[in-house]
Design an enzyme around this catalytic site. Structure first.
Site, PDB file in Angstrom:
ATOM      1  N   ARG A  27       0.827  -1.219   0.000  1.00 12.50           N
ATOM      2  CA  ARG A  27       0.000   0.000   0.000  1.00 12.50           C
ATOM      3  C   ARG A  27       0.860   1.267   0.000  1.00 12.50           C
ATOM      4  O   ARG A  27       0.498   2.263   0.631  1.00 12.50           O
ATOM      5  CB  ARG A  27      -0.950   0.021   1.205  1.00 12.50           C
ATOM      6  CG  ARG A  27      -2.041  -1.025   1.171  1.00 12.50           C
ATOM      7  CD  ARG A  27      -3.208  -0.526   0.331  1.00 12.50           C
ATOM      8  NE  ARG A  27      -4.262  -1.519   0.264  1.00 12.50           N
ATOM      9  CZ  ARG A  27      -5.402  -1.465   0.949  1.00 12.50           C
ATOM     10  NH1 ARG A  27      -5.632  -0.476   1.756  1.00 12.50           N
ATOM     11  NH2 ARG A  27      -6.291  -2.398   0.801  1.00 12.50           N
ATOM     12  N   ARG A  31      -3.458   6.747   1.161  1.00 10.98           N
ATOM     13  CA  ARG A  31      -3.957   7.929   1.870  1.00 10.98           C
ATOM     14  C   ARG A  31      -2.994   8.554   2.875  1.00 10.98           C
ATOM     15  O   ARG A  31      -3.252   9.644   3.359  1.00 10.98           O
ATOM     16  CB  ARG A  31      -5.269   7.578   2.569  1.00 10.98           C
ATOM     17  CG  ARG A  31      -6.414   7.500   1.584  1.00 10.98           C
ATOM     18  CD  ARG A  31      -7.672   6.996   2.240  1.00 10.98           C
ATOM     19  NE  ARG A  31      -7.525   5.603   2.611  1.00 10.98           N
ATOM     20  CZ  ARG A  31      -8.554   4.801   2.935  1.00 10.98           C
ATOM     21  NH1 ARG A  31      -9.776   5.294   2.965  1.00 10.98           N
ATOM     22  NH2 ARG A  31      -8.351   3.550   3.243  1.00 10.98           N
ATOM     23  N   ARG A  40      -6.719  11.691  -5.690  1.00 12.53           N
ATOM     24  CA  ARG A  40      -7.959  10.945  -5.432  1.00 12.53           C
ATOM     25  C   ARG A  40      -9.161  11.887  -5.507  1.00 12.53           C
ATOM     26  O   ARG A  40     -10.190  11.536  -6.089  1.00 12.53           O
ATOM     27  CB  ARG A  40      -7.832  10.301  -4.060  1.00 12.53           C
ATOM     28  CG  ARG A  40      -9.080   9.841  -3.400  1.00 12.53           C
ATOM     29  CD  ARG A  40      -9.374   8.392  -3.741  1.00 12.53           C
ATOM     30  NE  ARG A  40     -10.248   7.806  -2.738  1.00 12.53           N
ATOM     31  CZ  ARG A  40     -11.499   8.155  -2.542  1.00 12.53           C
ATOM     32  NH1 ARG A  40     -12.038   9.107  -3.283  1.00 12.53           N
ATOM     33  NH2 ARG A  40     -12.215   7.580  -1.613  1.00 12.53           N
ATOM     34  N   ASP A  77      -6.958  -2.443  -7.412  1.00 11.86           N
ATOM     35  CA  ASP A  77      -7.487  -3.117  -6.228  1.00 11.86           C
ATOM     36  C   ASP A  77      -7.760  -4.573  -6.558  1.00 11.86           C
ATOM     37  O   ASP A  77      -7.990  -4.911  -7.717  1.00 11.86           O
ATOM     38  CB  ASP A  77      -8.771  -2.435  -5.745  1.00 11.86           C
ATOM     39  CG  ASP A  77      -9.070  -2.820  -4.310  1.00 11.86           C
ATOM     40  OD1 ASP A  77      -8.443  -2.256  -3.409  1.00 11.86           O
ATOM     41  OD2 ASP A  77      -9.888  -3.727  -4.105  1.00 11.86           O
ATOM     42  N   TYR A 154     -15.206 -11.487   0.074  1.00  8.15           N
ATOM     43  CA  TYR A 154     -15.893 -10.223  -0.230  1.00  8.15           C
ATOM     44  C   TYR A 154     -17.147 -10.465  -1.075  1.00  8.15           C
ATOM     45  O   TYR A 154     -18.168  -9.797  -0.897  1.00  8.15           O
ATOM     46  CB  TYR A 154     -14.949  -9.257  -0.957  1.00  8.15           C
ATOM     47  CG  TYR A 154     -13.868  -8.710  -0.046  1.00  8.15           C
ATOM     48  CD1 TYR A 154     -14.110  -7.599   0.758  1.00  8.15           C
ATOM     49  CD2 TYR A 154     -12.619  -9.311   0.031  1.00  8.15           C
ATOM     50  CE1 TYR A 154     -13.131  -7.100   1.606  1.00  8.15           C
ATOM     51  CE2 TYR A 154     -11.637  -8.829   0.883  1.00  8.15           C
ATOM     52  CZ  TYR A 154     -11.892  -7.728   1.666  1.00  8.15           C
ATOM     53  OH  TYR A 154     -10.932  -7.249   2.510  1.00  8.15           O
TER      54      TYR A 154
HETATM   55  O1  CP3 Z   1      -0.088  -1.522  -2.526  1.00  5.01           O
HETATM   56  C1  CP3 Z   1      -0.390  -0.598  -3.296  1.00  5.01           C
HETATM   57  O2  CP3 Z   1       0.029   0.568  -3.162  1.00  5.01           O
HETATM   58  C2  CP3 Z   1      -1.219  -0.918  -4.545  1.00  5.01           C
HETATM   59  C3  CP3 Z   1      -2.608  -0.702  -4.453  1.00  5.01           C
HETATM   60  C4  CP3 Z   1      -3.531  -1.632  -3.652  1.00  5.01           C
HETATM   61  C5  CP3 Z   1      -4.756  -1.149  -3.147  1.00  5.01           C
HETATM   62  N1  CP3 Z   1      -5.445  -2.217  -2.640  1.00  5.01           N
HETATM   63  C6  CP3 Z   1      -5.205   0.249  -3.211  1.00  5.01           C
HETATM   64  C7  CP3 Z   1      -6.317   0.695  -2.359  1.00  5.01           C
HETATM   65  C8  CP3 Z   1      -3.460  -2.998  -3.375  1.00  5.01           C
HETATM   66  C9  CP3 Z   1      -2.336  -3.981  -3.636  1.00  5.01           C
HETATM   67  C10 CP3 Z   1      -4.697  -3.356  -2.742  1.00  5.01           C
HETATM   68  C11 CP3 Z   1      -5.037  -4.733  -2.334  1.00  5.01           C
HETATM   69  C12 CP3 Z   1      -6.241  -4.988  -1.527  1.00  5.01           C
HETATM   70  N2  CP3 Z   1      -7.462  -4.373  -1.608  1.00  5.01           N
HETATM   71  C13 CP3 Z   1      -6.332  -6.023  -0.575  1.00  5.01           C
HETATM   72  C14 CP3 Z   1      -5.246  -7.022  -0.272  1.00  5.01           C
HETATM   73  C15 CP3 Z   1      -4.130  -6.458   0.516  1.00  5.01           C
HETATM   74  C16 CP3 Z   1      -4.436  -6.180   1.936  1.00  5.01           C
HETATM   75  O3  CP3 Z   1      -4.365  -4.998   2.310  1.00  5.01           O
HETATM   76  O4  CP3 Z   1      -4.691  -7.139   2.660  1.00  5.01           O
HETATM   77  C17 CP3 Z   1      -7.634  -5.982  -0.031  1.00  5.01           C
HETATM   78  C18 CP3 Z   1      -8.178  -6.878   1.053  1.00  5.01           C
HETATM   79  C19 CP3 Z   1      -8.348  -4.943  -0.706  1.00  5.01           C
HETATM   80  C20 CP3 Z   1      -9.803  -4.563  -0.542  1.00  5.01           C
HETATM   81  C21 CP3 Z   1      -9.909  -3.151  -0.170  1.00  5.01           C
HETATM   82  N3  CP3 Z   1      -9.764  -2.104  -1.045  1.00  5.01           N
HETATM   83  C22 CP3 Z   1     -10.081  -2.598   1.125  1.00  5.01           C
HETATM   84  C23 CP3 Z   1     -10.301  -3.405   2.384  1.00  5.01           C
HETATM   85  C24 CP3 Z   1     -10.002  -1.197   0.999  1.00  5.01           C
HETATM   86  C25 CP3 Z   1     -10.002  -0.165   2.080  1.00  5.01           C
HETATM   87  C26 CP3 Z   1     -11.300   0.492   2.263  1.00  5.01           C
HETATM   88  C27 CP3 Z   1     -11.129   1.730   3.145  1.00  5.01           C
HETATM   89  O5  CP3 Z   1     -11.857   2.684   2.858  1.00  5.01           O
HETATM   90  O6  CP3 Z   1     -10.289   1.728   4.042  1.00  5.01           O
HETATM   91  C28 CP3 Z   1      -9.823  -0.911  -0.367  1.00  5.01           C
HETATM   92  C29 CP3 Z   1      -9.690   0.424  -0.974  1.00  5.01           C
HETATM   93  C30 CP3 Z   1      -8.303   0.804  -1.358  1.00  5.01           C
HETATM   94  N4  CP3 Z   1      -7.495   0.040  -2.156  1.00  5.01           N
HETATM   95  C31 CP3 Z   1      -7.636   2.029  -1.032  1.00  5.01           C
HETATM   96  C32 CP3 Z   1      -6.384   1.958  -1.666  1.00  5.01           C
HETATM   97  C33 CP3 Z   1      -5.312   3.014  -1.678  1.00  5.01           C
HETATM   98  C34 CP3 Z   1      -8.193   3.182  -0.239  1.00  5.01           C
HETATM   99  C35 CP3 Z   1      -9.283   3.825  -1.042  1.00  5.01           C
HETATM  100  C36 CP3 Z   1      -9.366   5.332  -0.914  1.00  5.01           C
HETATM  101  O7  CP3 Z   1      -8.490   6.033  -1.471  1.00  5.01           O
HETATM  102  O8  CP3 Z   1     -10.334   5.794  -0.316  1.00  5.01           O
END
Ligand code: CP3
Length: 356
Positions: A27, A31, A40, A77, A154
């Site tokens: 990640r 944010r 964003r 994602d 999910y």
């Molecule tokens: O690592 C990186 O920088 C690459 C981008 C990346 C994102 N998600 C961006 C993201 C990667 C590799 C993921 C993987 C992901 N997404 C996983 C597996 C890795 C882990 O963390 O266990 C999972 C379970 C998800 C599902 C998901 N997507 C969740 C639980 C969330 C968070 C929701 C929240 O609001 O907190 C997301 C959204 C997400 N994916 C964000 C980012 C930067 C945040 C969204 C935003 O900008 O509001």
């Protein structure tokens, strides 16, 4: 194809000697970076950000401008795959991901098919190509997907979950239906990762975020078996280059031996595992990625350096370590502390690679 100027990540994943231990951060785009929040907001929504090759490329590059990272990771994602299967992904502010049409019954599973990545996920492939062009060989680009089990949690729950009541209900009452879902997901993930590789991903990683919620037997049957099926279908060499594959099961440290049997090149470790012990258990069969507790970054510069040193020494002077956190970086983190970590990994690891 452009030659890599910094190939430490690929070399470490293939357990070849390096001059310094490579580091990237799960990640790393997100944010905790003010410039991410700005892009964003400009995009409108998270999915709009993912769907714009130009903006996805911009946020992928942001952490590389700040820190001396050894890899870029595609900004996207894991939930793009179920979205492409027609489940209707959306993000509710502060509540995380949700699906408009969760999959709960045998007849709903029956209707699912493998989405063609070239049409349904073309925006991801466009992002990969755009990022590769922008990187111009600076560092390798990592592509990724969720594991079938993690994606299924999910899809069946309809969003994030703590107890996994619907999917575990399915696992114990309708295992055949769950197997059918996992099979279509494994084929979908394999096609998707192969399309990312063809578009320019130079290494790939499978995130099994929720494999650790399973019993040992259920992990083997419902998670690892399907990751094995993916690894068996992946393009392992592209354009004359070996494409390393990393598996990461959060909470899966007790099953590393079984994970290594998949034929992957590397395993991700969360912070509950002692990296020295993990290396001894693996005996050089695979490379290891990890495994600092993300919360260490709340500590002082001295504490961050001490913990970095402990992990580097724990792995020891062997090839095959990729430094990372044990899970994604927290959104409230101070970026200055990330710089301290990245620089410490490079500086403190140099003496370990003197014979390389
Ligand atoms: O690592 C990186 O920088 C690459 C981008 C990346 C994102 N998600 C961006 C993201 C990667 C590799 C993921 C993987 C992901 N997404 C996983 C597996 C890795 C882990 O963390 O266990 C999972 C379970 C998800 C599902 C998901 N997507 C969740 C639980 C969330 C968070 C929701 C929240 O609001 O907190 C997301 C959204 C997400 N994916 C964000 C980012 C930067 C945040 C969204 C935003 O900008 O509001």
């Amino acid at each position: 194809m452009t030659k890599l100027k910094n190939d430490r990540l690929i070399r470490a994943l293939l357990r070849q000697p390096v001059d310094r231990t490579p580091i990237w951060i799960m990640r790393q785009a997100g944010r905790y970076l003010p410039e991410y929040k700005k892009t964003r907001a400009q995009a409108g929504s998270f999915m709009d950000l993912c769907r714009s090759a130009e903006l996805a490329c911009e946020v992928t590059m942001q952490p590389l401008r700040r820190f001396d990272l050894d890899a870029a990771i595609l900004f996207s994602d894991i939930l793009t795959v179920p979205d492409a299967m027609g489940l209707g992904l959306y993000f509710e502010e502060g509540e995380g991901p949700k699906f408009e049409r969760p999959v709960r019954s045998a007849s709903e599973v029956e209707k699912l098919s493998v989405p063609d990545p070239e049409t349904k996920l073309d925006y991801v492939l466009n992002a990969v190509r755009t990022i590769r062009r922008e990187l111009d060989g600076q560092v390798p680009l990592i592509g990724f997907s969720g594991s079938p089990w993690t994606l299924a949690t999910y899809m069946v729950e309809g969003g994030s979950s703590k107890e996994f009541s619907h999917i575990k209900g399915m696992l114990y009452s309708e295992p055949k239906t769950l197997h059918q879902l996992l099979k279509v997901l494994a084929d979908s993930v394999a096609a998707y990762l192969n399309a990312q590789i063809a578009a320019g991903a130079q290494a790939v990683m499978i995130f099994d975020t929720w494999g650790g919620a399973l019993t040992p037997t259920a992990y083997q049957e419902f998670s690892l078996n399907y990751m094995n099926a993916i690894v068996a279908q992946l393009t392992r060499e592209y354009d004359g280059q070996r494409i390393p594959v990393t598996l990461f099961t959060k909470g899966g440290g007790q099953w590393l031996e079984h994970q290594a049997d998949s034929g992957c090149d590397a395993l991700g470790l969360d912070w509950t595992v002692d990296i020295n012990e993990a290396r001894r258990r693996m005996g050089g069969r695979v490379a290891l990625q990890g495994n600092m507790d993300p919360s260490v970054l709340y500590g002082s510069a001295d504490q961050i350096r001490m913990e970095t040193q402990r992990i580097l020494e724990g792995f020891g002077p062997h090839p095959g370590h990729i430094f990372n956190l044990g899970h994604g970086i927290h959104q409230g983190m101070n970026p200055d502390n990330v710089k301290i970590l990245v620089d410490a990994v490079h500086e403190l690891s140099e003496p370990l690679h003197q014979d390389g």
